[in-house]
Design a protein around this motif. Structure first.
Motif, PDB file in Angstrom:
ATOM      1  N   TYR A  16       0.830  -1.198   0.000  1.00 45.06           N
ATOM      2  CA  TYR A  16       0.000   0.000   0.000  1.00 45.06           C
ATOM      3  C   TYR A  16       0.870   1.256   0.000  1.00 45.06           C
ATOM      4  O   TYR A  16       0.578   2.217  -0.721  1.00 45.06           O
ATOM      5  CB  TYR A  16      -0.935   0.002   1.210  1.00 45.06           C
ATOM      6  CG  TYR A  16      -1.853   1.192   1.239  1.00 45.06           C
ATOM      7  CD1 TYR A  16      -2.987   1.252   0.439  1.00 45.06           C
ATOM      8  CD2 TYR A  16      -1.565   2.287   2.058  1.00 45.06           C
ATOM      9  CE1 TYR A  16      -3.816   2.354   0.447  1.00 45.06           C
ATOM     10  CE2 TYR A  16      -2.391   3.387   2.080  1.00 45.06           C
ATOM     11  CZ  TYR A  16      -3.524   3.425   1.271  1.00 45.06           C
ATOM     12  OH  TYR A  16      -4.324   4.528   1.276  1.00 45.06           O
ATOM     13  N   SER A  17       1.951   1.258   0.764  1.00 47.92           N
ATOM     14  CA  SER A  17       2.851   2.414   0.815  1.00 47.92           C
ATOM     15  C   SER A  17       3.474   2.684  -0.552  1.00 47.92           C
ATOM     16  O   SER A  17       3.526   3.831  -1.005  1.00 47.92           O
ATOM     17  CB  SER A  17       3.957   2.189   1.845  1.00 47.92           C
ATOM     18  OG  SER A  17       3.416   2.037   3.124  1.00 47.92           O
ATOM     19  N   ALA A  18       3.954   1.636  -1.203  1.00 52.80           N
ATOM     20  CA  ALA A  18       4.558   1.800  -2.528  1.00 52.80           C
ATOM     21  C   ALA A  18       3.516   2.293  -3.533  1.00 52.80           C
ATOM     22  O   ALA A  18       3.801   3.183  -4.350  1.00 52.80           O
ATOM     23  CB  ALA A  18       5.166   0.480  -2.990  1.00 52.80           C
ATOM     24  N   TRP A  19       2.320   1.737  -3.477  1.00 51.28           N
ATOM     25  CA  TRP A  19       1.259   2.185  -4.386  1.00 51.28           C
ATOM     26  C   TRP A  19       0.921   3.651  -4.133  1.00 51.28           C
ATOM     27  O   TRP A  19       0.765   4.427  -5.074  1.00 51.28           O
ATOM     28  CB  TRP A  19       0.001   1.324  -4.219  1.00 51.28           C
ATOM     29  CG  TRP A  19      -1.157   1.878  -4.972  1.00 51.28           C
ATOM     30  CD1 TRP A  19      -1.364   1.806  -6.325  1.00 51.28           C
ATOM     31  CD2 TRP A  19      -2.256   2.618  -4.436  1.00 51.28           C
ATOM     32  NE1 TRP A  19      -2.526   2.461  -6.653  1.00 51.28           N
ATOM     33  CE2 TRP A  19      -3.097   2.969  -5.515  1.00 51.28           C
ATOM     34  CE3 TRP A  19      -2.602   3.018  -3.154  1.00 51.28           C
ATOM     35  CZ2 TRP A  19      -4.257   3.699  -5.334  1.00 51.28           C
ATOM     36  CZ3 TRP A  19      -3.760   3.737  -2.978  1.00 51.28           C
ATOM     37  CH2 TRP A  19      -4.573   4.074  -4.061  1.00 51.28           C
ATOM     38  N   PHE A  20       0.806   4.045  -2.865  1.00 53.63           N
ATOM     39  CA  PHE A  20       0.477   5.424  -2.521  1.00 53.63           C
ATOM     40  C   PHE A  20       1.544   6.396  -3.036  1.00 53.63           C
ATOM     41  O   PHE A  20       1.223   7.446  -3.592  1.00 53.63           O
ATOM     42  CB  PHE A  20       0.297   5.568  -1.009  1.00 53.63           C
ATOM     43  CG  PHE A  20      -0.126   6.938  -0.584  1.00 53.63           C
ATOM     44  CD1 PHE A  20      -1.433   7.379  -0.799  1.00 53.63           C
ATOM     45  CD2 PHE A  20       0.777   7.796   0.020  1.00 53.63           C
ATOM     46  CE1 PHE A  20      -1.823   8.645  -0.426  1.00 53.63           C
ATOM     47  CE2 PHE A  20       0.389   9.070   0.402  1.00 53.63           C
ATOM     48  CZ  PHE A  20      -0.908   9.501   0.180  1.00 53.63           C
ATOM     49  N   VAL A  21       2.812   6.034  -2.890  1.00 49.22           N
ATOM     50  CA  VAL A  21       3.904   6.879  -3.389  1.00 49.22           C
ATOM     51  C   VAL A  21       3.807   7.019  -4.903  1.00 49.22           C
ATOM     52  O   VAL A  21       3.943   8.124  -5.446  1.00 49.22           O
ATOM     53  CB  VAL A  21       5.276   6.306  -2.977  1.00 49.22           C
ATOM     54  CG1 VAL A  21       6.416   6.983  -3.720  1.00 49.22           C
ATOM     55  CG2 VAL A  21       5.480   6.434  -1.474  1.00 49.22           C
ATOM     56  N   SER A  22       3.548   5.926  -5.605  1.00 49.34           N
ATOM     57  CA  SER A  22       3.439   5.998  -7.070  1.00 49.34           C
ATOM     58  C   SER A  22       2.245   6.847  -7.486  1.00 49.34           C
ATOM     59  O   SER A  22       2.334   7.623  -8.450  1.00 49.34           O
ATOM     60  CB  SER A  22       3.354   4.598  -7.682  1.00 49.34           C
ATOM     61  OG  SER A  22       2.127   3.963  -7.374  1.00 49.34           O
ATOM     62  N   LEU A  23       1.147   6.742  -6.767  1.00 46.80           N
ATOM     63  CA  LEU A  23      -0.041   7.539  -7.073  1.00 46.80           C
ATOM     64  C   LEU A  23       0.232   9.027  -6.858  1.00 46.80           C
ATOM     65  O   LEU A  23      -0.114   9.862  -7.708  1.00 46.80           O
ATOM     66  CB  LEU A  23      -1.218   7.078  -6.215  1.00 46.80           C
ATOM     67  CG  LEU A  23      -2.556   7.774  -6.453  1.00 46.80           C
ATOM     68  CD1 LEU A  23      -3.059   7.508  -7.863  1.00 46.80           C
ATOM     69  CD2 LEU A  23      -3.577   7.312  -5.420  1.00 46.80           C
ATOM     70  N   VAL A  24       0.863   9.381  -5.758  1.00 45.13           N
ATOM     71  CA  VAL A  24       1.192  10.782  -5.481  1.00 45.13           C
ATOM     72  C   VAL A  24       2.159  11.312  -6.544  1.00 45.13           C
ATOM     73  O   VAL A  24       2.011  12.448  -7.014  1.00 45.13           O
ATOM     74  CB  VAL A  24       1.777  10.937  -4.059  1.00 45.13           C
ATOM     75  CG1 VAL A  24       2.379  12.316  -3.856  1.00 45.13           C
ATOM     76  CG2 VAL A  24       0.701  10.668  -3.012  1.00 45.13           C
ATOM     77  N   ALA A  25       3.137  10.502  -6.930  1.00 47.33           N
ATOM     78  CA  ALA A  25       4.094  10.927  -7.961  1.00 47.33           C
ATOM     79  C   ALA A  25       3.386  11.173  -9.293  1.00 47.33           C
ATOM     80  O   ALA A  25       3.665  12.163  -9.975  1.00 47.33           O
ATOM     81  CB  ALA A  25       5.196   9.884  -8.127  1.00 47.33           C
ATOM     82  N   MET A  26       2.483  10.273  -9.667  1.00 45.84           N
ATOM     83  CA  MET A  26       1.759  10.452 -10.917  1.00 45.84           C
ATOM     84  C   MET A  26       0.884  11.703 -10.872  1.00 45.84           C
ATOM     85  O   MET A  26       0.892  12.522 -11.794  1.00 45.84           O
ATOM     86  CB  MET A  26       0.889   9.240 -11.224  1.00 45.84           C
ATOM     87  CG  MET A  26       0.136   9.385 -12.541  1.00 45.84           C
ATOM     88  SD  MET A  26      -1.100   8.103 -12.815  1.00 45.84           S
ATOM     89  CE  MET A  26      -2.388   8.635 -11.713  1.00 45.84           C
TER      90      MET A  26
END
Length: 146
Positions: A16-26
Motif C-alpha cells: 500500500y505504501s509503494a502504491w500510494f507513493v506511485s499515485l502521489v508521484a503520478m
C-alpha cells in the motif's frame, strides 16, 4: 495463525505504501504539467513512462496482496530512478549536458521549480522511485525469510 496475519498485514502495508507513493508521484507530475502548465522535457517523459505503470501494477498487487510484486516492480523503479539521477545531474552540474542533448521542446537542463536550492522535479521523482524501491526490497527480504 496470528503470525501469518501479522506477516500478511506487514506485506499489505509495504504494498500500500509503494502504491500510494506511485499515485502521489503520478498526480504530482500531472499537476505540474496540466495545472501549472510546465511542459515536460524528454527525460521527464521517460520518468513518467516508468512511473505511471507502477500505479496500476502496485494497485493490483496491493488489492491481491501479491508478494511477488518486487519481481516486476523493481525493474521499473530502478530504471526510472536511474533516469531521474541522470536528469538531476544534467540540471545541477554545469557542462554535464547529457549524452543526447534535447533538441526539440524544453531543454532537459531547465528547472521549473528549485525549492531550497536543490529540490527540482527530477529530484522529487527520484525520491518517489527510491521509496518504491526500498519498500519492494523490504518486501522481497521479508518474503525470502518466511
Amino acid at each position: 495463525m496470528a503470525k501469518e496475519q501479522g506477516q500478511s498485514g506487514k506485506t499489505g502495508i509495504l504494498l500500500y505504501s509503494a502504491w500510494f507513493v506511485s499515485l502521489v508521484a503520478m498526480l504530482g507530475s500531472l499537476y505540474f504539467s496540466e495545472v501549472q502548465g510546465f511542459i515536460p522535457c524528454e527525460l521527464c517523459w521517460y520518468q513518467r513512462i516508468a512511473m505511471y505503470p507502477l500505479v496500476l501494477i502496485l494497485g493490483i498487487a496491493t488489492f491481491t496482496n501479491d508478494t511477488k510484486a518486487p519481481r516486476y516492480v523493481l525493474p521499473l523503479s530502478l530504471l526510472g530512478g536511474s533516469i531521474s539521477v541522470l536528469h538531476y545531474l544534467e540540471q545541477k552540474i554545469p557542462g554535464f549536458g547529457g549524452f543526447k542533448p534535447c533538441v526539440n521542446g524544453v531543454p532537459c537542463s531547465s528547472e521549473y521549480i528549485n525549492w531550497a536550492g536543490f529540490i527540482t522535479i527530477p529530484f522529487l521523482a527520484l525520491i518517489a522511485f527510491v521509496l518504491i524501491t526500498v519498500t519492494m526490497l523490504l518486501l522481497a527480504f521479508r518474503e525470502s525469510r518466511s
